[in-house]
Design a protein around this motif. Structure first.
Motif, PDB file in Angstrom:
ATOM      1  N   LEU A 100       0.818  -1.209   0.000  1.00  0.00           N
ATOM      2  CA  LEU A 100       0.000   0.000   0.000  1.00  0.00           C
ATOM      3  C   LEU A 100       0.855   1.263   0.000  1.00  0.00           C
ATOM      4  O   LEU A 100       1.880   1.342   0.675  1.00  0.00           O
ATOM      5  CB  LEU A 100      -0.928   0.022   1.213  1.00  0.00           C
ATOM      6  N   ASP A 101       0.392   2.251  -0.750  1.00  0.00           N
ATOM      7  CA  ASP A 101       1.002   3.582  -0.731  1.00  0.00           C
ATOM      8  C   ASP A 101       0.136   4.556   0.062  1.00  0.00           C
ATOM      9  O   ASP A 101       0.652   5.488   0.679  1.00  0.00           O
ATOM     10  CB  ASP A 101       1.170   4.101  -2.163  1.00  0.00           C
ATOM     11  N   TYR A 102      -1.181   4.338   0.007  1.00  0.00           N
ATOM     12  CA  TYR A 102      -2.141   5.182   0.713  1.00  0.00           C
ATOM     13  C   TYR A 102      -3.086   4.296   1.507  1.00  0.00           C
ATOM     14  O   TYR A 102      -3.515   3.242   1.039  1.00  0.00           O
ATOM     15  CB  TYR A 102      -2.973   6.013  -0.269  1.00  0.00           C
ATOM     16  N   ILE A 103      -3.431   4.753   2.713  1.00  0.00           N
ATOM     17  CA  ILE A 103      -4.359   4.018   3.566  1.00  0.00           C
ATOM     18  C   ILE A 103      -5.401   4.998   4.088  1.00  0.00           C
ATOM     19  O   ILE A 103      -5.052   6.051   4.632  1.00  0.00           O
ATOM     20  CB  ILE A 103      -3.632   3.366   4.756  1.00  0.00           C
ATOM     21  N   VAL A 104      -6.673   4.671   3.893  1.00  0.00           N
ATOM     22  CA  VAL A 104      -7.758   5.490   4.423  1.00  0.00           C
ATOM     23  C   VAL A 104      -8.154   4.898   5.772  1.00  0.00           C
ATOM     24  O   VAL A 104      -8.722   3.808   5.844  1.00  0.00           O
ATOM     25  CB  VAL A 104      -8.964   5.521   3.469  1.00  0.00           C
ATOM     26  N   VAL A 105      -7.824   5.607   6.839  1.00  0.00           N
ATOM     27  CA  VAL A 105      -7.988   5.103   8.205  1.00  0.00           C
ATOM     28  C   VAL A 105      -9.196   5.766   8.868  1.00  0.00           C
ATOM     29  O   VAL A 105      -9.294   6.993   8.922  1.00  0.00           O
ATOM     30  CB  VAL A 105      -6.722   5.391   9.045  1.00  0.00           C
ATOM     31  N   SER A 106     -10.106   4.953   9.384  1.00  0.00           N
ATOM     32  CA  SER A 106     -11.226   5.491  10.161  1.00  0.00           C
ATOM     33  C   SER A 106     -10.789   5.656  11.608  1.00  0.00           C
ATOM     34  O   SER A 106     -10.124   4.787  12.168  1.00  0.00           O
ATOM     35  CB  SER A 106     -12.438   4.561  10.072  1.00  0.00           C
ATOM     36  N   ALA A 107     -11.154   6.779  12.203  1.00  0.00           N
ATOM     37  CA  ALA A 107     -10.742   7.056  13.589  1.00  0.00           C
ATOM     38  C   ALA A 107     -11.777   7.922  14.284  1.00  0.00           C
ATOM     39  O   ALA A 107     -12.458   8.739  13.650  1.00  0.00           O
ATOM     40  CB  ALA A 107      -9.377   7.752  13.613  1.00  0.00           C
ATOM     41  N   SER A 108     -11.874   7.745  15.591  1.00  0.00           N
ATOM     42  CA  SER A 108     -12.705   8.611  16.421  1.00  0.00           C
ATOM     43  C   SER A 108     -11.900   9.857  16.776  1.00  0.00           C
ATOM     44  O   SER A 108     -10.735   9.752  17.176  1.00  0.00           O
ATOM     45  CB  SER A 108     -13.130   7.881  17.700  1.00  0.00           C
ATOM     46  N   ILE A 109     -12.521  11.017  16.641  1.00  0.00           N
ATOM     47  CA  ILE A 109     -11.832  12.262  16.961  1.00  0.00           C
ATOM     48  C   ILE A 109     -11.872  12.461  18.471  1.00  0.00           C
ATOM     49  O   ILE A 109     -12.950  12.487  19.076  1.00  0.00           O
ATOM     50  CB  ILE A 109     -12.470  13.446  16.220  1.00  0.00           C
ATOM     51  N   LYS A 110     -10.701  12.581  19.046  1.00  0.00           N
ATOM     52  CA  LYS A 110     -10.586  12.671  20.496  1.00  0.00           C
ATOM     53  C   LYS A 110     -11.283  13.919  21.030  1.00  0.00           C
ATOM     54  O   LYS A 110     -11.181  15.001  20.449  1.00  0.00           O
ATOM     55  CB  LYS A 110      -9.115  12.684  20.917  1.00  0.00           C
ATOM     56  N   ASP A 111     -12.029  13.731  22.139  1.00  0.00           N
ATOM     57  CA  ASP A 111     -12.764  14.799  22.814  1.00  0.00           C
ATOM     58  C   ASP A 111     -13.935  15.327  21.989  1.00  0.00           C
ATOM     59  O   ASP A 111     -14.472  16.396  22.280  1.00  0.00           O
ATOM     60  CB  ASP A 111     -11.831  15.968  23.187  1.00  0.00           C
ATOM     61  N   GLN A 112     -14.292  14.596  20.944  1.00  0.00           N
ATOM     62  CA  GLN A 112     -15.464  14.960  20.148  1.00  0.00           C
ATOM     63  C   GLN A 112     -16.238  13.682  19.839  1.00  0.00           C
ATOM     64  O   GLN A 112     -15.662  12.603  19.733  1.00  0.00           O
ATOM     65  CB  GLN A 112     -15.074  15.640  18.829  1.00  0.00           C
ATOM     66  N   ASP A 113     -17.531  13.798  19.688  1.00  0.00           N
ATOM     67  CA  ASP A 113     -18.343  12.630  19.346  1.00  0.00           C
ATOM     68  C   ASP A 113     -18.443  12.519  17.819  1.00  0.00           C
ATOM     69  O   ASP A 113     -19.533  12.542  17.240  1.00  0.00           O
ATOM     70  CB  ASP A 113     -19.733  12.759  19.974  1.00  0.00           C
TER      71      ASP A 113
END
Length: 384
Positions: free
Chosen positions: A165-178
């Motif tokens: 892989l050259d690019y990875i689309v990562v899902s993440a929870s934004i800290k201190d935000q819902d």
């Protein structure tokens, strides 16, 4: 050979058949060793296969979904792992380019890299604690906003194509935000690691290892998409999944026919292909795969010609295609093994690999139970 130079789908199909011939001979070795087929991907990149789903305005071919599925099926007939793995890149690239999901400048840079170098992309969404992202679990991977951008931390599982892989689309929870979002991560950034955990007995050459993110710094504009967990829009590109398993089943069918038309025990005149019970199995295989081919292509062509509003209503139908095609592929491979008998269980026989690989389709999205619930809701709503 540059597939982007070819102007018709027939020419591209013919050229691809030549390009992928060596894949078939390598497939057994990579399965046995659970090794990644680097050479297959280099050859696909050299031929600019990975750029076929880039829109024409960015230098790609902008091929239709229907054509993509036909090409993916051809690859799956010689190597299921390679087909499934490259299918994620092909589908995501097509989806992003057609739906303006990202900022235009960001997609343009990515697309031009794909056309020029064959760069590869995939999503990293699954996690040990959340399971399949289609069920709505909130990512435990976190994104922390800083003065300079974002910092990502977490672990992702089933990151197919991880070795290249050259690019990875990562899902993440934004800290201190819902909030949950997708972030674009370059593989060469500090803190991005791949842990080789893939030990499946099926699709052993997909390189679906764990992705580890440790204080990975990215820019503010690398937040490319805001998400609502559990609410996925209709995604025609995911039909690359049933196309792959249909291709594997076609390979099993071909092997069964070759065996049946050449095996002549002294207890029968001619070959076993003349026996009614064998013909019954071969006919049942052809019927299942014929139905699957028509269903898959009919829905793909409907998607290609549909408006955005119509596409948004196709989610139950897309799920039905995946469920039907994968389960018929399972049936077809099982019947092919019955034709070959005990020989199908030999490690030297490709049928045992097809049997293991085709079962992986049950665990690719969408899951059968969710599809059935959607179809039930659809039927209820339409008959109210």
């Amino acid at each position: 050979m540059n597939l982007l130079d070819l102007q018709t789908k027939e020419a591209r199909q013919k050229a691809l058949l030549e390009i992928i011939k060596p894949f078939k001979e390598r497939a057994a070795k990579h399965d046995e060793e659970a090794s990644f087929p680097f050479e297959n991907f280099q050859e696909l990149k050299n031929a600019r296969y990975t750029a076929l789903t880039v829109p024409q305005k960015y230098g790609g071919a902008g091929i239709s979904l229907s054509e993509l599925l036909s090409l993916q099926q051809l690859i799956a007939e010689v190597d299921g792992s390679t087909a499934l793995a490259v299918g994620w890149h092909m589908g995501i690239t097509k989806h992003l380019g057609e739906n303006n999901v990202w900022d235009e400048a960001t997609y343009r840079r990515f697309a031009e890299d794909v056309v020029k170098t064959g760069a590869l992309i995939n999503n990293a969404a699954s996690e040990p604690a959340t399971g399949s992202p289609t069920r709505g679990g909130k990512p435990e991977t976190t994104a922390t906003l800083t003065a300079d951008g974002w910092v990502l931390n977490g672990r992702k599982t089933f990151t197919t194509l991880a070795p290249v892989l050259d690019y990875i689309v990562v899902s993440a929870s934004i800290k201190d935000q819902d909030k949950v979002a997708n972030f674009l991560v370059r593989r060469d950034l500090p803190g991005v690691q791949v842990e080789e955990t893939w030990d499946s007995i099926a699709m052993r050459g997909t390189g679906s290892h764990d992705l580890i993110l440790e204080n990975v710094p990215i820019n503010k504009d690398d937040l490319v998409e805001n998400l609502t967990p559990g609410k996925k829009p209709a995604a025609g590109w995911l039909l690359h999944i049933p196309a792959c398993y249909l291709g594997i089943a076609r390979a099993a069918q071909r092997h069964a026919i070759e065996f049946a038309t050449s095996y002549s025990p002294n207890s029968v005149e001619g070959t076993i292909s003349d026996l009614p019970n064998v013909k019954q199995k071969l006919g049942d295989i052809e019927l299942a795969l014929m139905e699957s081919t028509y269903f898959l292509q009919a829905v793909a062509q409907e998607w290609d010609s549909a408006s955005d509003d119509t596409r948004n209503q196709m989610k139950p139908t897309l799920g039905a295609v995946k469920l039907s095609v994968v389960n018929k592929a399972l049936e077809a491979v099982d019947l092919a093994m019955r034709v070959a008998g005990a020989r199908s269980l030999s490690r030297k026989n490709p049928l045992q690999r097809y049997y293991r690989d085709v079962r992986a389709g049950l665990h690719n999205p969408p899951m059968d139970d969710m599809t059935i619930m959607q179809l039930a809701d659809k039927s209820i709503k339409e008959n109210e």
